[in-house]
Design a protein around this motif. Structure first.
Motif, PDB file in Angstrom:
ATOM      1  N   GLU A 158       0.858  -1.183   0.000  1.00 18.33           N
ATOM      2  CA  GLU A 158       0.000   0.000   0.000  1.00 18.33           C
ATOM      3  C   GLU A 158       0.897   1.236   0.000  1.00 18.33           C
ATOM      4  O   GLU A 158       1.495   1.577   1.018  1.00 18.33           O
ATOM      5  N   ALA A 159       0.983   1.891  -1.140  1.00 16.22           N
ATOM      6  CA  ALA A 159       1.865   3.050  -1.290  1.00 16.22           C
ATOM      7  C   ALA A 159       1.105   4.345  -1.055  1.00 16.22           C
ATOM      8  O   ALA A 159      -0.123   4.412  -1.185  1.00 16.22           O
ATOM      9  N   ARG A 160       1.881   5.397  -0.715  1.00 20.07           N
ATOM     10  CA  ARG A 160       1.336   6.751  -0.570  1.00 20.07           C
ATOM     11  C   ARG A 160       2.225   7.701  -1.367  1.00 20.07           C
ATOM     12  O   ARG A 160       3.410   7.829  -1.081  1.00 20.07           O
ATOM     13  N   PHE A 285       5.849   7.399   0.212  1.00 18.24           N
ATOM     14  CA  PHE A 285       5.980   6.121   0.909  1.00 18.24           C
ATOM     15  C   PHE A 285       5.737   5.022  -0.124  1.00 18.24           C
ATOM     16  O   PHE A 285       4.594   4.639  -0.395  1.00 18.24           O
ATOM     17  N   VAL A 286       6.815   4.547  -0.719  1.00 18.69           N
ATOM     18  CA  VAL A 286       6.726   3.510  -1.747  1.00 18.69           C
ATOM     19  C   VAL A 286       6.893   2.169  -1.053  1.00 18.69           C
ATOM     20  O   VAL A 286       7.989   1.617  -0.950  1.00 18.69           O
ATOM     21  N   HIS A 287       5.809   1.656  -0.569  1.00 19.51           N
ATOM     22  CA  HIS A 287       5.815   0.464   0.282  1.00 19.51           C
ATOM     23  C   HIS A 287       6.073  -0.796  -0.541  1.00 19.51           C
ATOM     24  O   HIS A 287       5.639  -0.911  -1.688  1.00 19.51           O
ATOM     25  N   HIS A 289       6.823  -4.400   1.502  1.00 15.19           N
ATOM     26  CA  HIS A 289       6.296  -5.490   2.331  1.00 15.19           C
ATOM     27  C   HIS A 289       6.543  -5.182   3.799  1.00 15.19           C
ATOM     28  O   HIS A 289       7.586  -4.631   4.162  1.00 15.19           O
ATOM     29  N   GLY A 290       5.575  -5.532   4.635  1.00 14.42           N
ATOM     30  CA  GLY A 290       5.747  -5.353   6.079  1.00 14.42           C
ATOM     31  C   GLY A 290       6.011  -3.904   6.429  1.00 14.42           C
ATOM     32  O   GLY A 290       5.298  -2.993   6.006  1.00 14.42           O
ATOM     33  N   SER A 291       7.084  -3.677   7.197  1.00 14.46           N
ATOM     34  CA  SER A 291       7.470  -2.324   7.588  1.00 14.46           C
ATOM     35  C   SER A 291       8.494  -1.727   6.632  1.00 14.46           C
ATOM     36  O   SER A 291       9.063  -0.669   6.916  1.00 14.46           O
ATOM     37  N   GLY A 292       8.734  -2.374   5.502  1.00 12.71           N
ATOM     38  CA  GLY A 292       9.771  -1.926   4.586  1.00 12.71           C
ATOM     39  C   GLY A 292       9.228  -1.106   3.435  1.00 12.71           C
ATOM     40  O   GLY A 292       8.150  -1.374   2.904  1.00 12.71           O
ATOM     41  N   TYR A 293       9.991  -0.087   3.040  1.00 13.36           N
ATOM     42  CA  TYR A 293       9.622   0.726   1.890  1.00 13.36           C
ATOM     43  C   TYR A 293      10.856   1.006   1.047  1.00 13.36           C
ATOM     44  O   TYR A 293      11.992   0.851   1.492  1.00 13.36           O
ATOM     45  N   TYR A 294      10.609   1.457  -0.188  1.00 10.54           N
ATOM     46  CA  TYR A 294      11.669   1.616  -1.184  1.00 10.54           C
ATOM     47  C   TYR A 294      12.023   3.083  -1.351  1.00 10.54           C
ATOM     48  O   TYR A 294      11.140   3.940  -1.406  1.00 10.54           O
ATOM     49  N   GLU A 295      13.312   3.380  -1.430  1.00  7.86           N
ATOM     50  CA  GLU A 295      13.749   4.736  -1.727  1.00  7.86           C
ATOM     51  C   GLU A 295      14.906   4.711  -2.732  1.00  7.86           C
ATOM     52  O   GLU A 295      15.912   5.389  -2.581  1.00  7.86           O
ATOM     53  N   ALA A 315      17.153  -3.405  -1.823  1.00 11.38           N
ATOM     54  CA  ALA A 315      17.337  -2.934  -0.449  1.00 11.38           C
ATOM     55  C   ALA A 315      16.117  -2.114  -0.068  1.00 11.38           C
ATOM     56  O   ALA A 315      15.491  -1.482  -0.923  1.00 11.38           O
ATOM     57  N   SER A 316      15.756  -2.146   1.204  1.00  6.65           N
ATOM     58  CA  SER A 316      14.606  -1.374   1.650  1.00  6.65           C
ATOM     59  C   SER A 316      14.919  -0.712   2.982  1.00  6.65           C
ATOM     60  O   SER A 316      15.889  -1.041   3.659  1.00  6.65           O
ATOM     61  N   VAL A 317      14.082   0.225   3.359  1.00 10.26           N
ATOM     62  CA  VAL A 317      14.225   0.987   4.593  1.00 10.26           C
ATOM     63  C   VAL A 317      13.033   0.654   5.481  1.00 10.26           C
ATOM     64  O   VAL A 317      11.927   0.399   4.990  1.00 10.26           O
ATOM     65  N   THR A 318      13.249   0.664   6.788  1.00 13.88           N
ATOM     66  CA  THR A 318      12.188   0.307   7.733  1.00 13.88           C
ATOM     67  C   THR A 318      11.522   1.553   8.299  1.00 13.88           C
ATOM     68  O   THR A 318      12.197   2.530   8.642  1.00 13.88           O
ATOM     69  N   ILE A 319      10.208   1.519   8.391  1.00  6.90           N
ATOM     70  CA  ILE A 319       9.478   2.603   9.045  1.00  6.90           C
ATOM     71  C   ILE A 319      10.073   2.835  10.437  1.00  6.90           C
ATOM     72  O   ILE A 319      10.279   1.885  11.192  1.00  6.90           O
ATOM     73  N   PRO A 320      10.364   4.067  10.814  1.00  6.48           N
ATOM     74  CA  PRO A 320      10.959   4.309  12.128  1.00  6.48           C
ATOM     75  C   PRO A 320       9.954   4.126  13.250  1.00  6.48           C
ATOM     76  O   PRO A 320       8.746   3.981  13.013  1.00  6.48           O
ATOM     77  N   ALA A 321      10.455   4.144  14.467  1.00  9.98           N
ATOM     78  CA  ALA A 321       9.610   4.068  15.654  1.00  9.98           C
ATOM     79  C   ALA A 321       9.674   5.393  16.406  1.00  9.98           C
ATOM     80  O   ALA A 321      10.658   6.136  16.313  1.00  9.98           O
TER      81      ALA A 321
END
Length: 567
Positions: A158-160, A285-287, A289-295, A315-321
């Motif tokens: 689900e991208a934004r 937010f180019v999602h 899978h899971g908490s990972g997104y593409y940049e 490679a992907s980046v994880t949504i921060p906390a």
């Protein structure tokens, strides 16, 4: 322990005693560092509003932060907030408006209730183009604030993506999407399913954040069309009054950051009112899978067999906390609540021996707990519900790259995708958890999901035992899912019921050294008739009658989930 007290009504010039507490956590931190030995900071009830992230380092080792009266009937409710109370409302055609300066936020809370961003579902008349979309008509008040939501580009994504601007060309309106997000989406989302090939994000499933979308009571819009003079708009629900209603906009992105500290503890605190602004920027937010997104950084193609394939990020980046622990030793988070947060609740990276125990996680835009690269982390007796409200791929609890991590006796309910996720690691134990109503939004996941290599023998591999997985909702899921080359996994004595599929034994890359033993379910797993060479399938029981299944598994079900009484 040396005792320090802090209260919202305190005074930093005082001694920090129970009668004359400090006003800020920063002053209490300084006093704790100056103490001759370990210190306990007791927070009095109320909202402790932060003006910046509260940061602890190795210098703060041994300090305990806890709610006053923690563990007693007199425990006070302590809220550590990164929000700003919005005042100065005026009414215009039934809508509340407030001038908020340069405020940036993606969330709003009204008397503690989450207000959704105003939007419209399944917008008609959009034709994709190389740089965005073309439409016959458009009536947006502030186009550059509009965000497109693309649910289900892949069943698990689900991208934004933001809008850069609109213009007229003849009889058509041209929508130009923000870069680099739109280009990344075109690069990432390419697939072939059942002989049909698709490229790019396609048409949006929802459009958000324009004044014209304020149709449902309880929704809001942030108008940033005038730099430094942003306007917050809210369509009230019946009975709400701007003079009596408390409206809070999250401002900070990080509430608490702990790095390198030893034996710190946090008990009985509420962490609330934080946001995450990156998806509102041109990167979107180019999602995946899971908490990972593409940049950016490149993509590859996964061959799914039978002519199907998908492109995935190298490679992907994880949504921060909003609360983070990095390279800590022996840290404890106990009896806390994480709520009204615009990213994940708790993020743990590196370190050794951290325990998350007896906490509640709710009303989160992303996941509850995300752990990476740590050793001997214990996540037990936590309740997770109502998470992934903005980033629907977010799992309840996620661990990857860990050694000896234990996820036990948690209760996870009402989540949009997976309940518990374990990526590649060593010695992960997923024991006696209860998941209910998972996979409510996106597909291809499960109540418990594992992927990748989990060790190099069954002695140090993953164990999934005694979990109860109920009501895995979407039309494409596997209640208990070992996926994508999972190896050295023992799956035993679990109960799966009311899932689209209970489990699957044939995946790509194939499972290796995976044992399914003594599990109970109401339908046979996919591929159970001829298990692949890498799977041992023995002693499992299928009982299609729910009463029979419940009777046969009463002992397992009684031990799954929380070991603390529900409030």
């Amino acid at each position: 322990m040396f005792q320090i007290h802090v209260a919202p009504s305190g005074d930093d010039s005082g001694p920090g005693s129970i009668d004359r507490p400090f006003a800020t956590l920063e002053r209490a931190r300084s006093a704790a560092r100056d103490a001759a030995g370990a210190a306990v900071v007791r927070l009095r009830g109320g909202t402790h509003a932060l003006t910046g992230p509260f940061e602890l380092t190795e210098a703060d080792s041994g300090t305990v932060y806890e709610a006053y009266g923690y563990g007693t009937p007199d425990q006070e409710e302590v809220v550590i907030s990164g929000g700003r109370t919005i005042t100065g409302w005026r009414e215009e055609d039934g809508v509340w408006l407030a001038e908020v300066g340069d405020l940036e936020t993606r969330q709003l809370y009204v008397d503690g209730r989450r207000a959704a961003r105003a939007g419209i579902d399944d917008p008609p008349g959009l034709t994709p183009s190389a740089t965005g979309y073309v439409t016959d008509s458009l009536d947006w008040r502030n186009p550059a604030d509009v965000e497109f939501v693309h649910r289900g580009v892949y069943p698990w994504t689900e991208a934004r993506l933001g809008v850069a601007g609109v213009s007229r060309e003849g009889d058509s309106t041209v929508i130009t999407m923000a870069q680099p997000a739109f280009g990344w989406a075109a690069e990432l989302y390419n697939s072939t399913w059942g002989g049909t090939t698709s490229s790019g994000p396609g048409v949006p499933t929802r459009i958000e954040n324009d004044r014209g979308f304020l149709r449902e009571p309880g929704t809001f819009v942030l108008d940033r069309s005038r730099p430094g003079r942003h306007v917050l708009l809210y369509l009230p629900r019946p009975g709400e009054d701007p003079e009596r209603t408390r409206v809070v906009a999250p401002v900070l992105e990080t509430l608490l950051s702990v790095a390198g500290a030893r034996e710190v503890a946090f008990r009985g605190l509420v962490f609330a009112d934080a946001t995450w602004l990156r998806p509102s920027r041109p990167e979107g937010f180019v999602h995946y899978h899971g908490s990972g997104y593409y940049e950016g950084g490149g993509v590859d193609v996964a061959d799914l067999g039978e002519g199907s394939s998908v492109t995935f990020p190298t490679a992907s980046v994880t949504i921060p906390a909003c609360v983070t622990f990095e390279d800590t030793t022996g840290a404890v988070i106990e009896g806390c609540r994480f709520t009204r947060l615009g990213a994940s609740g708790l993020g743990v990276s590196g370190g050794d021996g951290l325990a998350v125990r007896g906490c509640d996680f709710d009303t989160l835009s992303a996941g509850a707990v995300v752990v990476s690269g740590s050793r001997e982390t214990v996540i037990e007796d936590n309740r997770v519900r109502g998470i992934g409200l903005e980033y629907s791929g977010s799992p309840g609890i996620s661990v990857t790259g860990t050694h000896g991590c234990v996820v036990a006796h948690n209760e996870i309910a009402d989540v949009p995708h997976c309940g518990i996720v374990a990526g590649p690691g060593e010695g992960t134990r997923i024991l006696r958890n209860l998941t209910v109503d998972t996979m409510q939004v996106l597909a291809d996941g499960g109540g418990v999901y594992l992927a990748g290599v989990q060790g190099d023998s069954h002695d140090n591999g993953a164990v999934v035992r005694g979990n109860v997985i109920k009501d895995t909702r979407t039309a494409y899921n596997f209640g208990l899912y070992t996926d994508y080359g999972a190896s050295w996994v023992t799956v035993e004595e679990n109960v799966v019921m009311r899932a689209d599929n209970t489990a699957v034994l044939h995946v790509g890359p194939p499972l290796e050294n995976v044992i399914y033993r003594g599990n109970f379910w109401d339908a046979d797993p996919v591929g159970h008739e001829e298990p692949p060479s890498g799977v041992t399938y023995e002693g499992n029981v299928t009982l299609k009658d729910e009463h029979e299944l419940n009777a046969a598994t009463a002992g397992i079900q009684s031990q799954a989930g929380l070991r603390r009484p529900n409030p």
